[in-house]
Design a protein around this motif. Structure first.
Motif, PDB file in Angstrom:
ATOM      1  N   PHE A 226      -4.365  -7.724  -2.030  1.00  0.00           N
ATOM      2  CA  PHE A 226      -3.573  -6.499  -1.971  1.00  0.00           C
ATOM      3  C   PHE A 226      -3.255  -6.216  -0.507  1.00  0.00           C
ATOM      4  O   PHE A 226      -4.150  -6.075   0.317  1.00  0.00           O
ATOM      5  CB  PHE A 226      -4.332  -5.335  -2.611  1.00  0.00           C
ATOM      6  CG  PHE A 226      -4.445  -5.472  -4.098  1.00  0.00           C
ATOM      7  CD1 PHE A 226      -3.541  -4.843  -4.941  1.00  0.00           C
ATOM      8  CD2 PHE A 226      -5.447  -6.255  -4.672  1.00  0.00           C
ATOM      9  CE1 PHE A 226      -3.625  -4.989  -6.323  1.00  0.00           C
ATOM     10  CE2 PHE A 226      -5.542  -6.401  -6.041  1.00  0.00           C
ATOM     11  CZ  PHE A 226      -4.622  -5.770  -6.868  1.00  0.00           C
ATOM     12  N   HIS A 227      -1.963  -6.184  -0.203  1.00  0.00           N
ATOM     13  CA  HIS A 227      -1.563  -5.910   1.181  1.00  0.00           C
ATOM     14  C   HIS A 227      -1.857  -4.454   1.506  1.00  0.00           C
ATOM     15  O   HIS A 227      -1.543  -3.560   0.716  1.00  0.00           O
ATOM     16  CB  HIS A 227      -0.078  -6.207   1.376  1.00  0.00           C
ATOM     17  CG  HIS A 227       0.304  -6.374   2.814  1.00  0.00           C
ATOM     18  ND1 HIS A 227       0.385  -5.310   3.685  1.00  0.00           N
ATOM     19  CD2 HIS A 227       0.615  -7.474   3.542  1.00  0.00           C
ATOM     20  CE1 HIS A 227       0.730  -5.747   4.881  1.00  0.00           C
ATOM     21  NE2 HIS A 227       0.872  -7.059   4.823  1.00  0.00           N
ATOM     22  N   PRO A 228      -2.458  -4.192   2.676  1.00  0.00           N
ATOM     23  CA  PRO A 228      -2.859  -2.809   2.988  1.00  0.00           C
ATOM     24  C   PRO A 228      -1.705  -1.838   3.167  1.00  0.00           C
ATOM     25  O   PRO A 228      -1.822  -0.663   2.807  1.00  0.00           O
ATOM     26  CB  PRO A 228      -3.642  -2.959   4.309  1.00  0.00           C
ATOM     27  CG  PRO A 228      -4.007  -4.397   4.392  1.00  0.00           C
ATOM     28  CD  PRO A 228      -2.919  -5.136   3.705  1.00  0.00           C
ATOM     29  N   THR A 229      -0.583  -2.295   3.734  1.00  0.00           N
ATOM     30  CA  THR A 229       0.426  -1.345   4.193  1.00  0.00           C
ATOM     31  C   THR A 229       1.781  -1.546   3.528  1.00  0.00           C
ATOM     32  O   THR A 229       2.660  -2.242   4.044  1.00  0.00           O
ATOM     33  CB  THR A 229       0.581  -1.416   5.723  1.00  0.00           C
ATOM     34  OG1 THR A 229       0.817  -2.786   6.114  1.00  0.00           O
ATOM     35  CG2 THR A 229      -0.678  -0.909   6.419  1.00  0.00           C
ATOM     36  N   LEU A 230       1.938  -0.926   2.361  1.00  0.00           N
ATOM     37  CA  LEU A 230       3.241  -0.774   1.742  1.00  0.00           C
ATOM     38  C   LEU A 230       3.706   0.658   1.993  1.00  0.00           C
ATOM     39  O   LEU A 230       2.896   1.584   1.994  1.00  0.00           O
ATOM     40  CB  LEU A 230       3.192  -1.050   0.239  1.00  0.00           C
ATOM     41  CG  LEU A 230       3.343  -2.516  -0.201  1.00  0.00           C
ATOM     42  CD1 LEU A 230       2.210  -3.372   0.338  1.00  0.00           C
ATOM     43  CD2 LEU A 230       3.409  -2.608  -1.716  1.00  0.00           C
ATOM     44  N   LEU A 231       4.990   0.826   2.227  1.00  0.00           N
ATOM     45  CA  LEU A 231       5.534   2.165   2.434  1.00  0.00           C
ATOM     46  C   LEU A 231       5.353   2.990   1.167  1.00  0.00           C
ATOM     47  O   LEU A 231       5.716   2.561   0.078  1.00  0.00           O
ATOM     48  CB  LEU A 231       7.019   2.068   2.800  1.00  0.00           C
ATOM     49  CG  LEU A 231       7.747   3.398   3.035  1.00  0.00           C
ATOM     50  CD1 LEU A 231       7.133   4.169   4.196  1.00  0.00           C
ATOM     51  CD2 LEU A 231       9.237   3.151   3.266  1.00  0.00           C
ATOM     52  N   TRP A 232       4.784   4.208   1.313  1.00  0.00           N
ATOM     53  CA  TRP A 232       4.465   5.050   0.164  1.00  0.00           C
ATOM     54  C   TRP A 232       5.261   6.356   0.250  1.00  0.00           C
ATOM     55  O   TRP A 232       5.071   7.150   1.168  1.00  0.00           O
ATOM     56  CB  TRP A 232       2.962   5.343   0.143  1.00  0.00           C
ATOM     57  CG  TRP A 232       2.523   6.216  -0.996  1.00  0.00           C
ATOM     58  CD1 TRP A 232       2.255   7.554  -0.967  1.00  0.00           C
ATOM     59  CD2 TRP A 232       2.288   5.802  -2.353  1.00  0.00           C
ATOM     60  NE1 TRP A 232       1.871   8.009  -2.197  1.00  0.00           N
ATOM     61  CE2 TRP A 232       1.882   6.948  -3.080  1.00  0.00           C
ATOM     62  CE3 TRP A 232       2.386   4.583  -3.026  1.00  0.00           C
ATOM     63  CZ2 TRP A 232       1.568   6.904  -4.438  1.00  0.00           C
ATOM     64  CZ3 TRP A 232       2.068   4.547  -4.366  1.00  0.00           C
ATOM     65  CH2 TRP A 232       1.664   5.689  -5.062  1.00  0.00           C
ATOM     66  N   MET A 233       6.162   6.534  -0.704  1.00  0.00           N
ATOM     67  CA  MET A 233       6.993   7.741  -0.727  1.00  0.00           C
ATOM     68  C   MET A 233       7.189   8.212  -2.158  1.00  0.00           C
ATOM     69  O   MET A 233       7.467   7.410  -3.056  1.00  0.00           O
ATOM     70  CB  MET A 233       8.370   7.454  -0.110  1.00  0.00           C
ATOM     71  CG  MET A 233       8.355   7.141   1.384  1.00  0.00           C
ATOM     72  SD  MET A 233       8.082   8.608   2.386  1.00  0.00           S
ATOM     73  CE  MET A 233       9.623   9.479   2.086  1.00  0.00           C
ATOM     74  N   ASN A 234       7.015   9.518  -2.377  1.00  0.00           N
ATOM     75  CA  ASN A 234       7.296  10.118  -3.681  1.00  0.00           C
ATOM     76  C   ASN A 234       6.545   9.430  -4.828  1.00  0.00           C
ATOM     77  O   ASN A 234       7.096   9.192  -5.906  1.00  0.00           O
ATOM     78  CB  ASN A 234       8.808  10.106  -3.959  1.00  0.00           C
ATOM     79  CG  ASN A 234       9.585  10.833  -2.886  1.00  0.00           C
ATOM     80  OD1 ASN A 234       9.195  11.908  -2.435  1.00  0.00           O
ATOM     81  ND2 ASN A 234      10.709  10.258  -2.463  1.00  0.00           N
TER      82      ASN A 234
END
Length: 528
Positions: A226-234
């Motif tokens: 699991f990649h740590p940093t995906l953009l998280w919005m809404n």
């Protein structure tokens, strides 16, 4: 005499590298269920790892790979990957592949998590996959034929059990059967099984399901990165933020301004991915929001143009420097068990790239080793097939027939429901009760595809394949009663080296027997 026919399923870097190796000796047909550039390879941002820097060593890259994979790999195969990878990358550089260079004309080598040296080659800043895919496509001749928007729904075998072709279906319901001397699966991973993922939406484990149904062996299905940093919005993810951003100095903070990797790992934000992902996940479970602080990175838009575009599309201010992030499914370490050139236990069937369990990634892939693996195994399998060329039979038949769609007996569920359940129960942190709950849910939605798969639509086949792979992952996660790399069990939080060393020895003996059998059947050289 016509050239033997080779089928490659998938269109990522492993597939294209193989195609260009063999195009002069074979007629190559690449089949993909979407467009040629609809692949994880095309989306890859970070780069390709290779020990080509002046102060870098093959041994250091080898040791970094073993440490990230929690020593679950076959050490000899890791050593060969790094050695062969160095030569393959040097050859690409020499022929003019579009890798970024610094102001002095030297290769620009970046840093990523769990690496001990700057060894990441990149292109277009953060567009390595796109640039390399386009470069490889530009090296292909008319001997390579592309078939888009046909889904492979079955691997065909002859009366001797040899894989001799594939059956496809398109959205109009047309079924086509393609025959070939060799069939290669290069269909990438399983990200589409999860609601949060960095993968292309079409990547959902088809190759693994096809191989399983054809009798191929699979291994290590519990090991998912699991990649740590995906953009998280809404409430959902919107794309990947490359680890190279942390390599340039970005830090992880929560909504209290606390740096969350302090006292967790000496490497802080550049710890192995499973450690960083677990920490972010724990923070979010505790009700904290997590941000990537990029305020200290100079010239961010120049260094990361595609990520900057992503931020602009989501109306996120680069100047403010706080980017909301959350982990998501990124890479499958397990898959179809292969030998050192990509052969499976099914004669005539091969697997390369992420769809394969080649023995080099272990329990957790080292950053930017994935494109390296695809390039290396594309060359190795190409050399092997060329050597076998004179022994290949010619299969140039293609049968086309129209079928009327008939509903399958039980469609089971909608894809979004499976994705949410996989993220919740077979995600970053796992435990027995949740795993059993998901397994029982899968068993309560059995599939009956009448007499064969011809009667199902491409969407129904996709769901069926998702069901198979989800079942394999969940059962594997239940069997591994320890935490190792990308497989984290809250009920078994420690690595159990005593028990699993014994199991590893057994598995390695089985894999060695498989490889010895391959070599007895057809003695091979060391390919690079």
């Amino acid at each position: 005499m016509k050239k033997p026919n080779i089928l490659i399923i998938g269109s990522g870097i492993a597939a294209l590298q193989l195609a260009r190796q063999i195009q002069d000796q074979f007629y190559v047909r690449i089949i993909t269920k979407n467009k040629i550039t609809s692949s994880n390879s095309y989306l890859a941002q970070g780069g390709i790892a290779a020990p080509i820097g002046k102060n870098d060593r093959i041994e250091d890259h080898y040791l970094d790979t073993l440490a990230a994979g929690r020593y679950h790999q076959a050490e000899d195969l890791v050593n060969r990957l790094i050695n062969d990878g160095k030569r393959v990358i040097e050859a690409l550089v020499k022929e003019g592949a579009p890798f970024d260079k610094d102001g002095d004309g030297n290769l620009s080598l970046g840093m990523e998590g769990a690496h001990s040296a700057n060894r990441i080659l990149h292109s277009g800043g953060d567009q390595t996959g796109k640039f390399l895919v386009n470069y490889l496509l530009g090296t292909l001749t008319n001997e390579v034929d592309f078939i888009e928007e046909e889904m492979v729904c079955e691997l065909m075998k002859d009366n001797k059990g040899t894989c001799c072709g594939v059956k496809t279906k398109n959205e109009e319901g047309t079924i086509r059967t393609y025959y070939a001397s060799h069939v290669v699966l290069a269909t990438e991973g399983i990200g589409g099984l999860y609601s949060s993922t960095s993968n292309h939406p079409s990547v959902s484990g088809d190759g693994m399901a096809l191989a399983f149904l054809a009798g191929a062996k699979l291994a290590d299905m519990e090991f998912i990165q699991f990649h740590p940093t995906l953009l998280w919005m809404n409430g959902k993810t919107h794309g990947l933020i490359s680890e190279a951003v942390r390599g340039e100095g970005a830090t992880l903070i929560n909504d209290r301004g606390e740096r969350i990797m302090e006292n967790v790992d000496p490497l802080l934000e550049l710890a192995p991915r499973h450690i960083v992902a677990e920490r972010i996940y724990q923070q979010r479970l505790a009700g904290r929001e997590v941000f990537l602080d990029i305020s200290k990175i100079k010239n961010f838009q120049v260094k990361f143009p595609s990520i900057s575009t992503l931020f602009s599309e989501q109306k996120i201010s680069i100047e403010k420097g706080k980017i909301p992030v959350s982990p998501g499914c990124h890479f499958m370490m397990g898959g179809i068990l292969t030998d050192d050139v990509g052969r499976t236990n099914v004669p005539g069937l091969y697997a390369i790239g992420e769809v394969a369990c080649s023995g080099v990634h272990g329990a957790n892939r080292l950053a930017s080793n994935s494109l390296l693996e695809g390039l290396v195994y594309g060359v190795r399998l190409g050399n092997y097939l060329i050597e076998q060329g004179e022994n290949c039979s010619n299969h140039h038949l293609m049968h086309v027939e129209q079928k009327n769609r008939k509903p399958i007996t039980h469609m089971g569920f909608q894809p979004h429901e499976l994705k949410e359940r996989m993220m919740k129960s077979v995600g970053i942190i796992r435990f027995e009760d949740e795993l059993n709950t998901h397994l029982n849910w899968l068993k309560s939605h059995p599939f009956t595809l009448n007499e064969n798969i011809d009667s199902a639509s491409p969407e129904q086949i996709k769901i069926y394949f998702m069901w198979i792979v989800s079942m394999l992952i969940t059962q594997s996660a239940l069997l591994r009663t320890e935490s190792r790399g990308g497989h984290i069990r809250s009920d078994f939080p420690e690595e159990n080296n005593e028990i699993w060393l014994k199991r590893k020895i057994i598995l390695q003996k089985q894999e060695n027997q498989l490889r010895v059998k391959f070599h007895e059947q057809n003695e091979t050289k060391v390919y690079a």
